[in-house]
Design a protein around this motif. Structure first.
Motif, PDB file in Angstrom:
ATOM      1  N   ILE A   1     140.855   9.605-121.709  1.00  0.00           N
ATOM      2  CA  ILE A   1     139.913  10.377-121.948  1.00  0.00           C
ATOM      3  C   ILE A   1     140.616  11.439-123.311  1.00  0.00           C
ATOM      4  O   ILE A   1     139.744  12.502-123.761  1.00  0.00           O
ATOM      5  CB  ILE A   1     139.261  11.379-120.668  1.00  0.00           C
ATOM      6  CG1 ILE A   1     138.661  10.397-119.841  1.00  0.00           C
ATOM      7  CG2 ILE A   1     138.313  11.974-121.381  1.00  0.00           C
ATOM      8  CD1 ILE A   1     137.275   9.387-120.610  1.00  0.00           C
TER       9      ILE A   1
ATOM     10  N   LEU B   1     140.741   9.764-117.088  1.00  0.00           N
ATOM     11  CA  LEU B   1     140.333  10.161-115.880  1.00  0.00           C
ATOM     12  C   LEU B   1     140.243  10.527-115.110  1.00  0.00           C
ATOM     13  O   LEU B   1     140.081  11.792-114.744  1.00  0.00           O
ATOM     14  CB  LEU B   1     139.219   8.408-116.494  1.00  0.00           C
ATOM     15  CG  LEU B   1     137.658   9.772-115.448  1.00  0.00           C
ATOM     16  CD1 LEU B   1     136.895  10.902-116.626  1.00  0.00           C
ATOM     17  CD2 LEU B   1     137.009   8.155-115.057  1.00  0.00           C
TER      18      LEU B   1
ATOM     19  N   ASN C   1     133.778  15.900-118.141  1.00  0.00           N
ATOM     20  CA  ASN C   1     135.508  14.714-118.552  1.00  0.00           C
ATOM     21  C   ASN C   1     134.816  13.154-117.659  1.00  0.00           C
ATOM     22  O   ASN C   1     135.107  12.432-118.661  1.00  0.00           O
ATOM     23  CB  ASN C   1     136.700  15.361-117.941  1.00  0.00           C
ATOM     24  CG  ASN C   1     137.109  16.292-118.916  1.00  0.00           C
ATOM     25  OD1 ASN C   1     136.853  16.622-119.599  1.00  0.00           O
ATOM     26  ND2 ASN C   1     137.769  17.045-118.320  1.00  0.00           N
TER      27      ASN C   1
ATOM     28  N   GLY D   1     133.695   9.503-119.577  1.00  0.00           N
ATOM     29  CA  GLY D   1     134.491   8.462-118.682  1.00  0.00           C
ATOM     30  C   GLY D   1     132.779   7.183-118.692  1.00  0.00           C
ATOM     31  O   GLY D   1     132.944   6.191-119.194  1.00  0.00           O
TER      32      GLY D   1
END
Ligand SMILES: [Zn+2]
Length: 333
Positions: free
Chosen positions: A182, A197, A259, A263
């Motif tokens: 990520i 991730l 985050n 993903g």
């Protein structure tokens, strides 16, 4: 004598012509269940696995528990056993090549060993892949042929169903969704890479992000909840503080959810799923997690793509029921 937990569904058990045994191998315990084809768990049993002693002793104790659980069951009604385990499992042959939870079980031919011991068919799969299968057959993904399942707890695991089939890859390693990058320069992940991730949105990452804030002297309810003991910061505590309106905790949850959204947007572009199902302990945060994830995904995916992002429905039983689904898929005519 092994005492298993009866579910009050003994009548269903005697009436069902299709019974499936399900085994979930964890790092600390194994869970065993006898289910019918509707996914009702008719009998259940759990015991410590003592995995550090190696597979032989554990398999012997699991076999004893199975023998006891099946002592009054008509063998003709049993379709087989599904086994869910963390780690890398070879598709078809059911060999557990390596597992982070069962370190001394390297290269254990689980399918062959259990079939030899039990004298009925056994199928083995990775627990997160099977959880996807379980959610599709019995849970939040019923009726969907294209879904992505993510489980978020201390780590992040996943499974993908595409065109109605689990995606396994050439050697069973597909759908390690927690280890997509990520952030090129992100924090170190357990897998050795950086910016995965898992390192940026798991329960462990949430605790780490909170600790970083607290160590800069930011005032937060979290400090009260842990009575000042920073070793007690967990994702659960951060969620509790966020639900109480604490701004530090809300900020941390928002960062982790953002985050996660990045993903999920990647997964949507790769697999074009109808559904993204999110389970695991961290998903108990509810809308605190889901709302920002949906916003980030909506902002990032191409305008013509649609996807629903929903909570998992099977809780702790997703892998156990996935193992049931695995048997049903392999025995249906
Ligand atoms: Zn990783």
């Amino acid at each position: 004598m092994i005492y298993y937990r009866k579910s009050g569904m003994e009548q269903s058990l005697s009436q069902s012509k299709h019974l499936i045994l399900s085994l979930d191998l964890g790092g600390t315990q194994f869970r065993l269940a006898l289910a019918d084809e509707k996914g009702q768990l008719l009998r259940r049993y759990a015991a410590p696995i003592y995995s550090e002693q190696g597979p032989e002793q554990a398999i012997r104790r699991i076999k004893d528990a199975i023998t006891e659980m099946l002592s009054d069951v008509d063998p003709a009604a049993l379709r087989g056993m599904g086994v869910a385990t963390a780690g890398l499992v070879t598709p078809g042959t059911g060999v557990l090549l390596t597992s982070p939870n069962l370190l001394s079980w390297y290269n254990t031919p689980l399918k062959e060993v259990f079939e030899h011991e039990l004298q009925f068919p056994v199928w083995v799969g990775n627990d997160a892949n099977l959880a996807a299968l379980g959610e599709r057959r019995f849970g939040a993904g019923r009726g969907s042929d294209d879904l992505v399942y993510l489980t978020i707890s201390t780590g992040i695991g996943g499974g993908v169903i595409t065109g109605g089939k689990p995606l396994l890859g050439s050697s069973g390693f597909a759908a390690e969704l927690g280890h997509m990058t990520i952030d090129l320069n992100g924090p170190r992940c357990n897998c050795g890479n950086v910016g995965c991730l898992e390192a940026m949105a798991s329960g462990t990452a949430i605790a780490r992000l909170a600790l970083e804030k607290l160590s800069t002297g930011e005032v937060s309810v979290i400090t009260d909840l842990i009575a000042g003991d920073l070793t007690k910061v967990t994702a659960e505590v951060v969620c509790e503080a966020a639900n109480a309106g604490d701004s530090v905790a809300c900020g941390v949850m928002h960062t982790a959810a953002t985050n996660l959204g990045v993903g999920v947007a990647n997964l949507v572009h790769i697999f074009n799923p109808e559904l993204v199902i999110i389970g695991g302990g961290v998903s108990n945060a509810g809308e605190l997690l889901f709302e920002p994830v949906r916003q980030v995904v909506a902002a990032r995916i191409m305008p013509d793509i649609t996807v629903r992002i929903v909570p998992a429905a099977l809780g702790d039983n997703s892998s156990l029921l996935g193992a049931v689904a695995l048997v049903l898929e392999n025995t249906s005519s």
